[in-house]
Design a protein around this motif. Structure first.
Motif, PDB file in Angstrom:
ATOM      1  N   PHE A 100      -5.415 -10.106  11.842  1.00 16.60           N
ATOM      2  CA  PHE A 100      -4.880 -10.414  10.516  1.00 16.60           C
ATOM      3  C   PHE A 100      -3.899 -11.579  10.583  1.00 16.60           C
ATOM      4  CE2 PHE A 100      -7.123  -6.934   8.943  1.00 16.60           C
ATOM      5  CZ  PHE A 100      -6.932  -6.794   7.573  1.00 16.60           C
ATOM      6  N   ASP A 101      -3.095 -11.644  11.643  1.00 18.23           N
ATOM      7  CA  ASP A 101      -2.137 -12.742  11.794  1.00 18.23           C
ATOM      8  C   ASP A 101      -2.850 -14.072  12.072  1.00 18.23           C
ATOM      9  OD1 ASP A 101      -0.032 -11.001  11.374  1.00 18.23           O
ATOM     10  OD2 ASP A 101       0.359 -10.700  13.514  1.00 18.23           O
ATOM     11  N   VAL A 102      -3.772 -14.071  13.024  1.00 20.02           N
ATOM     12  CA  VAL A 102      -4.476 -15.298  13.416  1.00 20.02           C
ATOM     13  C   VAL A 102      -5.351 -15.826  12.283  1.00 20.02           C
ATOM     14  CG1 VAL A 102      -6.260 -16.204  14.974  1.00 20.02           C
ATOM     15  CG2 VAL A 102      -4.422 -14.799  15.887  1.00 20.02           C
ATOM     16  N   ALA A 103      -6.021 -14.932  11.590  1.00 20.33           N
ATOM     17  CA  ALA A 103      -6.943 -15.340  10.522  1.00 20.33           C
ATOM     18  C   ALA A 103      -6.237 -15.609   9.196  1.00 20.33           C
ATOM     19  CB  ALA A 103      -8.003 -14.256  10.322  1.00 20.33           C
ATOM     20  N   GLY A 104      -4.952 -15.301   9.112  1.00 22.03           N
ATOM     21  CA  GLY A 104      -4.238 -15.481   7.853  1.00 22.03           C
ATOM     22  C   GLY A 104      -4.615 -14.453   6.805  1.00 22.03           C
ATOM     23  N   ALA A 105      -5.145 -13.317   7.256  1.00 18.65           N
ATOM     24  CA  ALA A 105      -5.633 -12.297   6.323  1.00 18.65           C
ATOM     25  C   ALA A 105      -4.515 -11.615   5.550  1.00 18.65           C
ATOM     26  CB  ALA A 105      -6.453 -11.253   7.088  1.00 18.65           C
ATOM     27  N   ARG A 106      -3.300 -11.681   6.058  1.00 18.43           N
ATOM     28  CA  ARG A 106      -2.185 -11.067   5.320  1.00 18.43           C
ATOM     29  C   ARG A 106      -1.948 -11.788   3.993  1.00 18.43           C
ATOM     30  NH1 ARG A 106       0.411  -7.330   8.537  1.00 18.43           N
ATOM     31  NH2 ARG A 106      -0.080  -7.525  10.753  1.00 18.43           N
ATOM     32  N   GLU A 107      -2.404 -13.038   3.918  1.00 19.88           N
ATOM     33  CA  GLU A 107      -2.284 -13.796   2.671  1.00 19.88           C
ATOM     34  C   GLU A 107      -3.429 -13.486   1.711  1.00 19.88           C
ATOM     35  OE1 GLU A 107      -1.908 -17.920   3.676  1.00 19.88           O
ATOM     36  OE2 GLU A 107      -0.381 -17.502   5.186  1.00 19.88           O
ATOM     37  N   LEU A 108      -4.528 -12.956   2.226  1.00 18.19           N
ATOM     38  CA  LEU A 108      -5.708 -12.669   1.407  1.00 18.19           C
ATOM     39  C   LEU A 108      -5.711 -11.264   0.833  1.00 18.19           C
ATOM     40  CD1 LEU A 108      -8.412 -14.173   3.789  1.00 18.19           C
ATOM     41  CD2 LEU A 108      -7.350 -15.268   1.811  1.00 18.19           C
ATOM     42  N   PHE A 109      -5.074 -10.342   1.547  1.00 17.42           N
ATOM     43  CA  PHE A 109      -5.106  -8.937   1.165  1.00 17.42           C
ATOM     44  C   PHE A 109      -3.694  -8.438   0.907  1.00 17.42           C
ATOM     45  CE2 PHE A 109      -8.625  -9.522   4.225  1.00 17.42           C
ATOM     46  CZ  PHE A 109      -9.694  -9.251   3.383  1.00 17.42           C
ATOM     47  N   GLN A 110      -3.625  -7.333   0.192  1.00 18.09           N
ATOM     48  CA  GLN A 110      -2.369  -6.628   0.005  1.00 18.09           C
ATOM     49  C   GLN A 110      -2.212  -5.725   1.239  1.00 18.09           C
ATOM     50  OE1 GLN A 110      -0.882  -3.350  -3.032  1.00 18.09           O
ATOM     51  NE2 GLN A 110      -1.971  -4.993  -4.071  1.00 18.09           N
ATOM     52  N   VAL A 111      -1.415  -6.168   2.222  1.00 21.17           N
ATOM     53  CA  VAL A 111      -1.302  -5.494   3.512  1.00 21.17           C
ATOM     54  C   VAL A 111       0.026  -4.747   3.592  1.00 21.17           C
ATOM     55  CG1 VAL A 111      -1.250  -5.799   6.024  1.00 21.17           C
ATOM     56  CG2 VAL A 111      -2.759  -7.230   4.625  1.00 21.17           C
ATOM     57  N   HIS A 112      -0.045  -3.515   4.102  1.00 24.57           N
ATOM     58  CA  HIS A 112       1.138  -2.674   4.252  1.00 24.57           C
ATOM     59  C   HIS A 112       1.130  -2.030   5.628  1.00 24.57           C
ATOM     60  CE1 HIS A 112       1.935  -3.151  -0.009  1.00 24.57           C
ATOM     61  NE2 HIS A 112       0.625  -3.031  -0.161  1.00 24.57           N
ATOM     62  N   ALA A 113       2.306  -1.706   6.131  1.00 20.31           N
ATOM     63  CA  ALA A 113       2.440  -1.132   7.466  1.00 20.31           C
ATOM     64  C   ALA A 113       2.123   0.362   7.502  1.00 20.31           C
ATOM     65  CB  ALA A 113       3.840  -1.380   8.015  1.00 20.31           C
ATOM     66  N   THR A 114       2.269   1.043   6.362  1.00 20.41           N
ATOM     67  CA  THR A 114       2.018   2.486   6.332  1.00 20.41           C
ATOM     68  C   THR A 114       1.170   2.867   5.120  1.00 20.41           C
ATOM     69  OG1 THR A 114       3.938   3.074   4.980  1.00 20.41           O
ATOM     70  CG2 THR A 114       4.296   2.919   7.379  1.00 20.41           C
ATOM     71  N   ARG A 115       0.569   4.012   5.213  1.00 27.99           N
ATOM     72  CA  ARG A 115      -0.242   4.557   4.119  1.00 27.99           C
ATOM     73  C   ARG A 115       0.628   4.807   2.891  1.00 27.99           C
ATOM     74  NH1 ARG A 115      -3.989   9.713   5.083  1.00 27.99           N
ATOM     75  NH2 ARG A 115      -5.032   8.153   6.344  1.00 27.99           N
ATOM     76  N   ASP A 116       1.835   5.342   3.103  1.00 29.74           N
ATOM     77  CA  ASP A 116       2.732   5.617   1.979  1.00 29.74           C
ATOM     78  C   ASP A 116       3.089   4.334   1.222  1.00 29.74           C
ATOM     79  OD1 ASP A 116       2.696   8.326   2.468  1.00 29.74           O
ATOM     80  OD2 ASP A 116       4.567   8.327   3.613  1.00 29.74           O
ATOM     81  N   GLU A 117       3.358   3.259   1.975  1.00 29.92           N
ATOM     82  CA  GLU A 117       3.682   1.972   1.320  1.00 29.92           C
ATOM     83  C   GLU A 117       2.476   1.471   0.526  1.00 29.92           C
ATOM     84  OE1 GLU A 117       4.929  -0.822   4.285  1.00 29.92           O
ATOM     85  OE2 GLU A 117       6.649   0.389   4.873  1.00 29.92           O
ATOM     86  N   ALA A 118       1.288   1.601   1.092  1.00 32.32           N
ATOM     87  CA  ALA A 118       0.082   1.143   0.396  1.00 32.32           C
ATOM     88  C   ALA A 118      -0.162   1.951  -0.861  1.00 32.32           C
ATOM     89  CB  ALA A 118      -1.119   1.242   1.348  1.00 32.32           C
ATOM     90  N   LEU A 119      -0.001   3.264  -0.772  1.00 29.33           N
ATOM     91  CA  LEU A 119      -0.192   4.105  -1.953  1.00 29.33           C
ATOM     92  C   LEU A 119       0.829   3.772  -3.042  1.00 29.33           C
ATOM     93  CD1 LEU A 119      -1.020   7.489  -0.241  1.00 29.33           C
ATOM     94  CD2 LEU A 119      -2.465   6.302  -1.913  1.00 29.33           C
ATOM     95  N   ALA A 120       2.075   3.551  -2.647  1.00 27.04           N
ATOM     96  CA  ALA A 120       3.103   3.197  -3.636  1.00 27.04           C
ATOM     97  C   ALA A 120       2.770   1.875  -4.325  1.00 27.04           C
ATOM     98  CB  ALA A 120       4.469   3.114  -2.955  1.00 27.04           C
ATOM     99  N   ALA A 121       2.180   0.946  -3.590  1.00 24.84           N
ATOM    100  CA  ALA A 121       1.872  -0.376  -4.142  1.00 24.84           C
ATOM    101  C   ALA A 121       0.724  -0.330  -5.147  1.00 24.84           C
ATOM    102  CB  ALA A 121       1.514  -1.341  -3.008  1.00 24.84           C
ATOM    103  N   VAL A 122      -0.197   0.603  -5.017  1.00 26.62           N
ATOM    104  CA  VAL A 122      -1.365   0.629  -5.922  1.00 26.62           C
ATOM    105  C   VAL A 122      -1.189   1.597  -7.087  1.00 26.62           C
ATOM    106  CG1 VAL A 122      -2.971  -0.129  -4.139  1.00 26.62           C
ATOM    107  CG2 VAL A 122      -2.658   2.329  -4.551  1.00 26.62           C
ATOM    108  N   ARG A 123      -0.120   2.334  -7.108  1.00 24.67           N
ATOM    109  CA  ARG A 123       0.095   3.292  -8.202  1.00 24.67           C
ATOM    110  C   ARG A 123       0.636   2.621  -9.417  1.00 24.67           C
ATOM    111  NH1 ARG A 123       2.496   7.796  -4.407  1.00 24.67           N
ATOM    112  NH2 ARG A 123       0.580   8.736  -3.765  1.00 24.67           N
TER     113      ARG A 123
END
Length: 123
Positions: A100-123
């Motif tokens: 994800f770092d090398v390909a720059g994918a963090r700029e393409l996707f909504q990336v989170h370090a934990t499941r809880d953070e990801a769930l909070a972001a999509v609610r």
């Protein structure tokens, strides 16, 4: 190729659970040219239910190649066209984080370090 590679068990799987109406797909094993179609199928199954959000958890994914990354990009486009949001869980370190770092994918996707953070972001 040695003879052992043909006898390795298939350790790729995708588990699904629903948290407050949001499907969470957890990928176990390597996401590559051989397994990306199976993940796409599981994402399409969720998408056909007209979901509004999806969390894709890669914290149990040992490896992801460019084919896996392209599959994620395609899923993101399809979900966006459906007006749904996709959040991806990527651990802070390891092979998937490096890709994800090398390909720059963090700029393409909504990336989170934990499941809880990801769930909070999509609610």
């Amino acid at each position: 190729m040695d003879g052992l590679t043909h006898n390795l068990p298939d350790t790729f799987s995708v588990d699904e659970l629903e948290v407050d109406g949001v499907p969470v797909l957890t990928v176990h094993g390597d996401l590559d040219i051989a397994t990306a179609p199976r993940l796409c199928w599981r994402i399409d199954e969720a998408r056909r239910r007209w979901i509004r959000a999806l969390v894709l958890d890669l914290s149990q994914t040992g490896f992801c190649d460019s084919t896996g990354l392209r599959a994620l990009a395609g899923a993101e486009r399809e979900l966006t066209a459906q007006r749904a949001t996709m959040a991806v869980v990527v651990p802070a370190s390891g092979p998937v984080a490096r890709l994800f770092d090398v390909a720059g994918a963090r700029e393409l996707f909504q990336v989170h370090a934990t499941r809880d953070e990801a769930l909070a972001a999509v609610r």
